[in-house]
Design an enzyme around this catalytic site. Sequence first.
Site, PDB file in Angstrom:
ATOM      1  CG  HIS A   7      -0.369   0.023   2.552  1.00 43.05           C
ATOM      2  ND1 HIS A   7      -0.091  -1.135   3.252  1.00 43.05           N
ATOM      3  CD2 HIS A   7       0.013   1.032   3.363  1.00 43.05           C
ATOM      4  CE1 HIS A   7       0.416  -0.823   4.437  1.00 43.05           C
ATOM      5  NE2 HIS A   7       0.503   0.477   4.529  1.00 43.05           N
ATOM      6  CG  HIS A  79       3.786   4.468   5.464  1.00 39.82           C
ATOM      7  ND1 HIS A  79       2.875   5.046   6.326  1.00 39.82           N
ATOM      8  CD2 HIS A  79       3.310   3.214   5.223  1.00 39.82           C
ATOM      9  CE1 HIS A  79       1.916   4.184   6.604  1.00 39.82           C
ATOM     10  NE2 HIS A  79       2.148   3.074   5.942  1.00 39.82           N
ATOM     11  CD  GLU A 130       3.260  -0.597   7.198  1.00 39.37           C
ATOM     12  OE1 GLU A 130       2.727   0.327   6.549  1.00 39.37           O
ATOM     13  OE2 GLU A 130       2.601  -1.315   7.976  1.00 39.37           O
TER      14      GLU A 130
END
Length: 134
Positions: A7, A79, A130
């Site tokens: 994502h 992020h 991440e």
Amino acid sequence: MIGRLNHVAIAVPDLVAASAQYAGTLGAAVRPPQDEPDHGVTVVFIDLPNTKIELLYPLGENSPIQGFLDKNPAGGIHHICYEVEDILAARDTLKASGARVLGTGEPKIGAHGKPVLFLHPKDFNGCLIELEQI
Ligand SMILES: CC[C@H](C(=O)O)C(=O)SCCNC(=O)CCNC(=O)[C@H](O)C(C)(C)COP(=O)(O)OP(=O)(O)OC[C@H]1O[C@@H](n2cnc3c(N)ncnc32)[C@H](O)[C@@H]1OP(=O)(O)O
Ligand SMILES: [Co+2]
């Protein structure tokens, strides 16, 4: 090491308005908000054919994204999340390369119920990364 893009996260000043914009103006499939108190955020996931968008809004007093929103009051890309097969092996390799793993260095369970870690943006071209174990 890194695999698929899981994502792209966007910190937003108004979660309801941003969700409505993605559902209405952009015609996307928007899921309901989910509080993630262990991460200090409320998230809304938007399903795209090839990845997801994660809208982020601060939750609680010590949200890790409050500083970002203070600096970027209109919001912004926060992020990107890459998938990895073995997050502990990835962590150890990255630490050995000198990258800073944020927090305690131990994975936490993220929004998808999978272990996640974060890497300092200053070590990756100004981009907060991440990692999520698939
Ligand atoms: C439910 C989990 C969900 C999931 O997908 O599963 C999530 O994604 S949870 C997302 C929220 N959690 C986190 O972001 C955890 C990791 N983040 C942090 O620990 C902090 O946000 C941190 C350390 C990256 C930044 O914290 P803060 O802004 O308070 O610290 P500084 O002001 O000292 O920032 C240091 C330096 O980095 C720049 N910065 C901050 N955030 C970002 C960012 N998102 N992207 C790029 N750069 C960022 C900041 O501007 C400072 O730069 P400087 O040049 O020194 O001003
Ligand atoms: Co995320």
